[in-house]
Design an enzyme around this catalytic site. Structure first.
Site, PDB file in Angstrom:
ATOM      1  N   ALA A  57      51.929  34.539  48.842  1.00 18.22           N
ATOM      2  CA  ALA A  57      52.964  34.513  47.747  1.00 18.22           C
ATOM      3  C   ALA A  57      53.553  35.642  47.237  1.00 18.22           C
ATOM      4  CB  ALA A  57      52.333  33.728  46.572  1.00 18.22           C
ATOM      5  N   GLY A  64      49.107  32.517  50.725  1.00 18.95           N
ATOM      6  CA  GLY A  64      50.206  31.543  51.199  1.00 18.95           C
ATOM      7  C   GLY A  64      50.523  31.629  52.783  1.00 18.95           C
ATOM      8  N   GLU A  84      47.877  29.801  54.384  1.00 15.98           N
ATOM      9  CA  GLU A  84      48.180  28.578  53.949  1.00 15.98           C
ATOM     10  C   GLU A  84      49.263  27.686  54.693  1.00 15.98           C
ATOM     11  OE1 GLU A  84      47.971  29.648  49.676  1.00 15.98           O
ATOM     12  OE2 GLU A  84      46.551  27.776  49.621  1.00 15.98           O
ATOM     13  N   GLU A 104      43.220  35.834  47.454  1.00 18.77           N
ATOM     14  CA  GLU A 104      43.768  35.177  46.168  1.00 18.77           C
ATOM     15  C   GLU A 104      42.441  35.861  45.213  1.00 18.77           C
ATOM     16  OE1 GLU A 104      44.135  33.283  48.698  1.00 18.77           O
ATOM     17  OE2 GLU A 104      46.158  32.580  48.441  1.00 18.77           O
TER      18      GLU A 104
HETATM   19  N1  CO8 Z   1      54.151  40.046  47.677  1.00 17.47           N
HETATM   20  C1  CO8 Z   1      55.042  40.720  47.288  1.00 17.47           C
HETATM   21  N2  CO8 Z   1      55.265  41.861  48.015  1.00 17.47           N
HETATM   22  C2  CO8 Z   1      54.327  42.064  49.036  1.00 17.47           C
HETATM   23  C3  CO8 Z   1      53.439  41.206  49.427  1.00 17.47           C
HETATM   24  C4  CO8 Z   1      53.156  39.956  48.527  1.00 17.47           C
HETATM   25  N3  CO8 Z   1      52.259  39.173  48.655  1.00 17.47           N
HETATM   26  N4  CO8 Z   1      52.466  41.895  50.359  1.00 17.47           N
HETATM   27  C5  CO8 Z   1      53.254  42.903  50.710  1.00 17.47           C
HETATM   28  N5  CO8 Z   1      54.241  43.034  49.958  1.00 17.47           N
HETATM   29  C6  CO8 Z   1      55.107  44.323  49.802  1.00 17.47           C
HETATM   30  C7  CO8 Z   1      54.314  45.565  49.328  1.00 17.47           C
HETATM   31  O1  CO8 Z   1      54.715  45.607  47.998  1.00 17.47           O
HETATM   32  C8  CO8 Z   1      55.561  46.555  50.021  1.00 17.47           C
HETATM   33  O2  CO8 Z   1      56.577  46.579  49.188  1.00 17.47           O
HETATM   34  P1  CO8 Z   1      57.379  48.135  49.020  1.00 17.47           P
HETATM   35  O3  CO8 Z   1      57.587  48.756  50.243  1.00 17.47           O
HETATM   36  O4  CO8 Z   1      58.438  48.021  48.022  1.00 17.47           O
HETATM   37  O5  CO8 Z   1      56.278  48.926  48.310  1.00 17.47           O
HETATM   38  C9  CO8 Z   1      55.795  45.925  51.403  1.00 17.47           C
HETATM   39  O6  CO8 Z   1      55.576  44.479  51.205  1.00 17.47           O
HETATM   40  C10 CO8 Z   1      54.795  46.411  52.499  1.00 17.47           C
HETATM   41  O7  CO8 Z   1      53.547  46.459  52.070  1.00 17.47           O
HETATM   42  P2  CO8 Z   1      52.491  47.493  52.019  1.00 17.47           P
HETATM   43  O8  CO8 Z   1      53.204  48.902  51.744  1.00 17.47           O
HETATM   44  O9  CO8 Z   1      51.372  47.206  51.224  1.00 17.47           O
HETATM   45  O10 CO8 Z   1      52.014  47.376  53.516  1.00 17.47           O
HETATM   46  P3  CO8 Z   1      50.811  47.845  54.212  1.00 17.47           P
HETATM   47  O11 CO8 Z   1      50.733  47.956  55.687  1.00 17.47           O
HETATM   48  O12 CO8 Z   1      50.064  48.864  53.641  1.00 17.47           O
HETATM   49  O13 CO8 Z   1      49.558  46.567  53.574  1.00 17.47           O
HETATM   50  C11 CO8 Z   1      48.978  44.462  53.402  1.00 17.47           C
HETATM   51  C12 CO8 Z   1      49.771  45.308  54.214  1.00 17.47           C
HETATM   52  C13 CO8 Z   1      47.607  44.514  53.637  1.00 17.47           C
HETATM   53  C14 CO8 Z   1      49.557  42.855  53.713  1.00 17.47           C
HETATM   54  C15 CO8 Z   1      49.480  44.461  51.856  1.00 17.47           C
HETATM   55  O14 CO8 Z   1      50.887  44.557  51.562  1.00 17.47           O
HETATM   56  C16 CO8 Z   1      48.516  43.513  50.992  1.00 17.47           C
HETATM   57  O15 CO8 Z   1      47.679  43.501  50.757  1.00 17.47           O
HETATM   58  N6  CO8 Z   1      49.675  42.485  50.337  1.00 17.47           N
HETATM   59  C17 CO8 Z   1      48.839  41.611  49.629  1.00 17.47           C
HETATM   60  C18 CO8 Z   1      48.366  40.325  50.217  1.00 17.47           C
HETATM   61  C19 CO8 Z   1      47.922  39.371  49.346  1.00 17.47           C
HETATM   62  O16 CO8 Z   1      47.111  39.652  48.382  1.00 17.47           O
HETATM   63  N7  CO8 Z   1      48.391  37.869  49.534  1.00 17.47           N
HETATM   64  C20 CO8 Z   1      47.926  36.854  48.841  1.00 17.47           C
HETATM   65  C21 CO8 Z   1      48.805  36.843  47.759  1.00 17.47           C
HETATM   66  S1  CO8 Z   1      48.584  35.551  46.508  1.00 17.47           S
HETATM   67  C22 CO8 Z   1      48.906  34.035  47.289  1.00 17.47           C
HETATM   68  O17 CO8 Z   1      49.346  34.042  48.441  1.00 17.47           O
HETATM   69  C23 CO8 Z   1      48.819  32.963  46.272  1.00 17.47           C
HETATM   70  C24 CO8 Z   1      48.997  31.617  47.066  1.00 17.47           C
HETATM   71  C25 CO8 Z   1      48.995  30.610  45.891  1.00 17.47           C
HETATM   72  C26 CO8 Z   1      49.856  30.889  44.722  1.00 17.47           C
HETATM   73  C27 CO8 Z   1      49.853  29.658  43.867  1.00 17.47           C
HETATM   74  C28 CO8 Z   1      51.062  29.717  42.804  1.00 17.47           C
HETATM   75  C29 CO8 Z   1      50.605  29.864  41.509  1.00 17.47           C
END
Ligand code: CO8
Length: 262
Positions: free
Chosen positions: A66, A111, A114, A134
């Site tokens: 998400a 997500g 999922e 999460e």
């Molecule tokens: N949301 C928003 N932006 C994101 C997300 C995300 N989930 N993941 C990556 N991005 C963005 C980064 O902020 C970055 O943006 P910017 O260049 O502007 O800084 C860009 O994408 C590239 O990401 P990274 O620089 O972090 O890339 P890396 O290769 O270093 O890392 C990762 C890749 C490991 C995937 C890292 O980006 C990461 O950990 N992302 C988050 C993963 C995460 O925690 N996902 C779970 C999210 S919560 C969820 O899915 C809940 C679902 C249920 C919700 C229920 C609703 C209430």
């Protein structure tokens, strides 16, 4: 309808939806969900489509979860509705009358995992990373992931993955039975299309019956499941496709399935 956050295409009876926010690693926000919902309605209504493939644009991600920046600005009620919206859309994928295949080309986190789990099966690139992180954000999965993962791999393994929030590589996902196949990264779409084409050549009515019978039948006891199979068999048997399939065998030719619902 034109889309900005997904790409939707149809070729040779196969629809492909690509999550398309590569700058945010295809993270799921409200706008993307609205487009995905519309595209799924189009897939459901178009009886020429036999298979749906879900994948991500860019080299790095299927879907990295998400959209955390959008999520962090939601109040609790908005977050609850967002969670329900995602659940409904992923349930729509699961309930499609055609098979859906996830082609996981990179990160499938939160997500993203999922979404893949809502498909009928998953092929993954050797670079794919799965996980439900999460818990690390102080949250739990909210798009059906706790339920689908536990049903797929069992409660204990699902609990370990959800409690730790750890990421796993494609080989572990294969070992756990989360994915069906690991493909060389550059061959992923070719491999998925090969299987999608095999499926697309089959009868639409029988495919639908098979999908429904497996999904509904495994949620109940074996005897009830067999009765559900029996009903599905009956529906397939009265279809034009069944007449065509059996005639083609006897006439030693390839069947041409039309997928008529009669
Ligand atoms: N949301 C928003 N932006 C994101 C997300 C995300 N989930 N993941 C990556 N991005 C963005 C980064 O902020 C970055 O943006 P910017 O260049 O502007 O800084 C860009 O994408 C590239 O990401 P990274 O620089 O972090 O890339 P890396 O290769 O270093 O890392 C990762 C890749 C490991 C995937 C890292 O980006 C990461 O950990 N992302 C988050 C993963 C995460 O925690 N996902 C779970 C999210 S919560 C969820 O899915 C809940 C679902 C249920 C919700 C229920 C609703 C209430």
């Amino acid at each position: 309808m034109s889309f900005e956050n997904i790409i939707f295409k149809i070729e040779n009876n196969i629809a492909t939806i690509l999550f398309n926010r590569p700058k945010a690693l295809n993270a799921l926000n409200n706008a993307l969900f609205d487009e995905l919902d519309s595209a799924l309605d189009m897939v459901e209504k178009n009886t020429d489509i036999r298979v749906l493939i879900l994948t991500g644009t860019g080299e790095k991600a299927f879907v990295a979860g998400a959209d955390i920046s959008e999520l962090s600005n939601m109040n609790p009620l908005q977050a609850k509705f967002f969670s329900r919206k995602g659940q409904k859309i992923f349930s729509k994928i699961e309930a499609l009358p055609i098979p859906a295949i996830a082609a996981v080309n990179g990160f499938a986190l939160g997500g993203g995992s999922e979404a893949a789990l809502a498909c009928d099966f998953i092929y993954a690139s050797e670079k794919a990373i799965f996980g439900l992180p999460e818990i690390t954000l102080g949250l739990i999965p909210g798009f059906g992931g706790t339920q689908r993962l536990a049903r797929l791999v069992g409660n204990n393994l699902a609990k370990e993955l959800v409690f730790t929030g750890k990421n796993i590589k494609a080989d572990k996902a294969l070992e756990y039975g989360i994915i069906n196949k690991i493909c060389a990264h550059e061959n992923l779409m070719d491999e998925v299309l090969k299987t999608a084409n095999l499926i697309a050549a089959k009868g639409r009515v029988a495919l639908r019956a098979a999908k429904e019978v497996i999904q509904n039948g495994t949620a109940v006891d074996l005897e009830t499941g067999c009765r559900i199979e029996n009903d599905g068999f009956g529906i397939a048997m009265v279809s034009e496709d069944a007449k065509e399939g059996t005639s083609a065998f006897l006439e030693k030719r390839k069947p041409v399935f039309k997928g008529q619902l009669n």
